[in-house]
Design a protein around this motif. Structure first.
Motif, mmCIF file in Angstrom:
data_model
loop_
_atom_site.group_PDB
_atom_site.id
_atom_site.type_symbol
_atom_site.label_atom_id
_atom_site.label_comp_id
_atom_site.label_asym_id
_atom_site.label_seq_id
_atom_site.Cartn_x
_atom_site.Cartn_y
_atom_site.Cartn_z
ATOM 1 N N THR A 39 2.890 -76.893 13.158
ATOM 2 C CA THR A 39 3.693 -76.870 11.938
ATOM 3 C C THR A 39 5.148 -77.048 12.337
ATOM 4 O OG1 THR A 39 2.118 -75.399 10.822
ATOM 5 C CG2 THR A 39 4.334 -75.561 9.891
ATOM 6 N N ASP A 40 5.761 -78.125 11.891
ATOM 7 C CA ASP A 40 7.139 -78.437 12.245
ATOM 8 C C ASP A 40 7.926 -78.638 10.957
ATOM 9 O OD1 ASP A 40 9.476 -79.116 13.422
ATOM 10 O OD2 ASP A 40 8.775 -80.933 14.403
ATOM 11 N N GLU A 41 8.942 -77.826 10.757
ATOM 12 C CA GLU A 41 9.738 -77.883 9.535
ATOM 13 C C GLU A 41 11.217 -77.932 9.894
ATOM 14 O OE1 GLU A 41 10.639 -75.191 5.507
ATOM 15 O OE2 GLU A 41 8.951 -74.727 6.829
ATOM 16 N N THR A 42 11.925 -78.897 9.340
ATOM 17 C CA THR A 42 13.359 -79.063 9.575
ATOM 18 C C THR A 42 14.059 -79.213 8.233
ATOM 19 O OG1 THR A 42 12.962 -80.150 11.704
ATOM 20 C CG2 THR A 42 15.134 -80.430 10.717
ATOM 21 N N THR A 43 15.063 -78.390 7.991
ATOM 22 C CA THR A 43 15.832 -78.438 6.755
ATOM 23 C C THR A 43 17.282 -78.741 7.113
ATOM 24 O OG1 THR A 43 14.358 -76.837 5.698
ATOM 25 C CG2 THR A 43 16.513 -77.195 4.687
ATOM 26 N N ASP A 76 1.717 -88.704 4.977
ATOM 27 C CA ASP A 76 3.158 -88.799 5.176
ATOM 28 C C ASP A 76 3.823 -88.893 3.814
ATOM 29 O OD1 ASP A 76 5.673 -89.117 6.103
ATOM 30 O OD2 ASP A 76 5.359 -91.052 7.074
ATOM 31 N N THR A 77 4.710 -87.961 3.521
ATOM 32 C CA THR A 77 5.396 -87.921 2.235
ATOM 33 C C THR A 77 6.899 -87.942 2.476
ATOM 34 O OG1 THR A 77 3.596 -86.629 1.256
ATOM 35 C CG2 THR A 77 5.709 -86.629 0.099
ATOM 36 N N THR A 78 7.579 -88.852 1.801
ATOM 37 C CA THR A 78 9.031 -88.978 1.917
ATOM 38 C C THR A 78 9.637 -88.987 0.520
ATOM 39 O OG1 THR A 78 8.821 -90.256 3.960
ATOM 40 C CG2 THR A 78 10.933 -90.360 2.813
#
Length: 364
Positions: free
Chosen positions: A199-203, A229-231
């Motif tokens: 799980t990789d999350e970047t804000t 993949d969602t952008t």
């Protein structure tokens, strides 16, 4: 005892020249020490209980250990200075001025080779205005075999960790780190990660910029199930500059677009469909050709228009059909232009037919 000072000398038998041992309490005219305990030979001191020493001045101890270096310890004004082979000659504690003007103690230690093993919990807390960690030196020559006179060498670092769990935190939502700068310079870098789930999350609240420069890039992704993949963005800009782009997809594809689509190609364009191609336009189709247009159909062709169709051709239009061609129009069709050349092929006769359109023909 003598009247010029309070001292006593305890003589012991001599074991040889320079081997006299004595204990003297009190000072002499030529010696300011009020207590002198000297032994030229071996000495064993045993204390069967508590021992308290109160020293009002400077304390110094030197141990030579029958070697060229000495181990020493000196206490002065509450500061401890140590020297020895493990300290490479210095360990100093001194008073310095802190960042807020207060008086604080600073310890400076230089050590040689040290092996440390901990059995149990280890907890470290660091407070202060600065925490600096450095390994090696950018100007140190290596390997040490080529520079034996140099006392330092950049080491080989091996870091292995086995743990039940690892947690690493930098800053927090309440107190984030104002700035983080990381640089890595290496000749070769190999990274491997084997996990069960990731799980990789970047804000990023502000802009994000990523730059990569490489001689060549090879990327391989193998997934057993599904790649999702969602952008989401207000505007997405993509720019690719290359001498040639080769793209290969081996799968059933589904492409949904919601919004206007604008495509521009500068150069030749060729599309080959090995199968059935179905195009459904639920609206008006505008096709403009600014140049020659060649269409070849090697099979049956059926065109169905359930609405108005406008074709504008500013140039020669050549249409060749080797087999039957069927065109049906449920709505009106308007064709305007100069003379149009039609070529029909028959089993026994191939005769060109020229038709001049002088006005507007309305076909219903």
């Amino acid at each position: 005892m003598a009247g010029d000072g309070k001292y006593a000398i305890l003589h012991v038998p001599d074991f040889g020249d320079g081997m006299s041992s004595y204990l003297r309490i009190g000072a002499t005219p030529d010696d300011d020490y009020t207590w002198r305990d000297e032994t030229d030979g071996n000495r064993i001191t045993t204390t069967r209980g508590d021992k308290i020493e109160i020293i009002g001045g400077t304390y110094s101890m030197k141990v030579f250990g029958r070697r060229e270096f000495k181990a020493s310890s000196e206490v002065e004004d509450g500061r401890i200075k140590q020297g020895g082979i493990t300290f490479q000659g210095q360990s100093e504690i001194e008073f310095v001025q802190g960042p807020r003007g207060q008086r604080r103690i600073r310890e400076t230690t230089v050590k040689g080779e040290v092996h440390t093993t901990y059995h149990g919990d280890a907890v470290e807390y660091h407070y202060g205005s600065k925490l600096v960690s450095r390994t090696g030196h950018p100007d140190t020559p290596t390997p040490i075999e080529d520079y034996p006179a140099v006392m330092t060498e950049n080491p080989t670092i091996v870091d292995r960790t086995w743990a039940k769990s690892i947690s690493s935190y930098t800053g927090s939502a309440k107190l984030p780190v104002p700035s983080i700068h990381e640089e890595t310079w290496a000749e070769t870098m190999v990274s491997k990660t084997h996990v069960t789930t990731v799980t990789d999350e970047t804000t990023v609240k502000g802009p994000s910029k990523e730059t990569m420069k490489a001689g060549s890039i090879s990327s391989t992704t193998t997934v057993e199930q599904t790649i999702s993949d969602t952008t989401k963005a207000k505007t997405i800009k993509s720019k690719t500059e290359a001498d040639k782009i080769i793209s290969e997809t081996r799968a059933d594809t589904e492409d949904d677009k919601y919004g206007d689509a604008d495509s521009y190609t500068q150069g030749d364009s060729k599309t080959v469909v090995d199968g059935i191609e179905t195009t459904i336009n639920l609206g008006v189709v505008n096709e403009v050709v600014l140049g020659a247009m060649v269409e070849a159909t090697l099979g049956g062709e059926a065109t169905v228009s359930v609405g108005g169709t406008v074709n504008a051709t500013l140039g020669p239009d050549v249409s060749i059909s080797v087999t039957a061609s069927f065109e049906a129009s449920v709505g009106p069709s308007i064709r305007m232009g100069p003379a149009k050349q039609k070529l029909y092929l028959d089993r026994s006769l191939a005769a060109p037919v020229r038709t001049n359109i002088a006005a507007v023909h309305l076909l219903v």
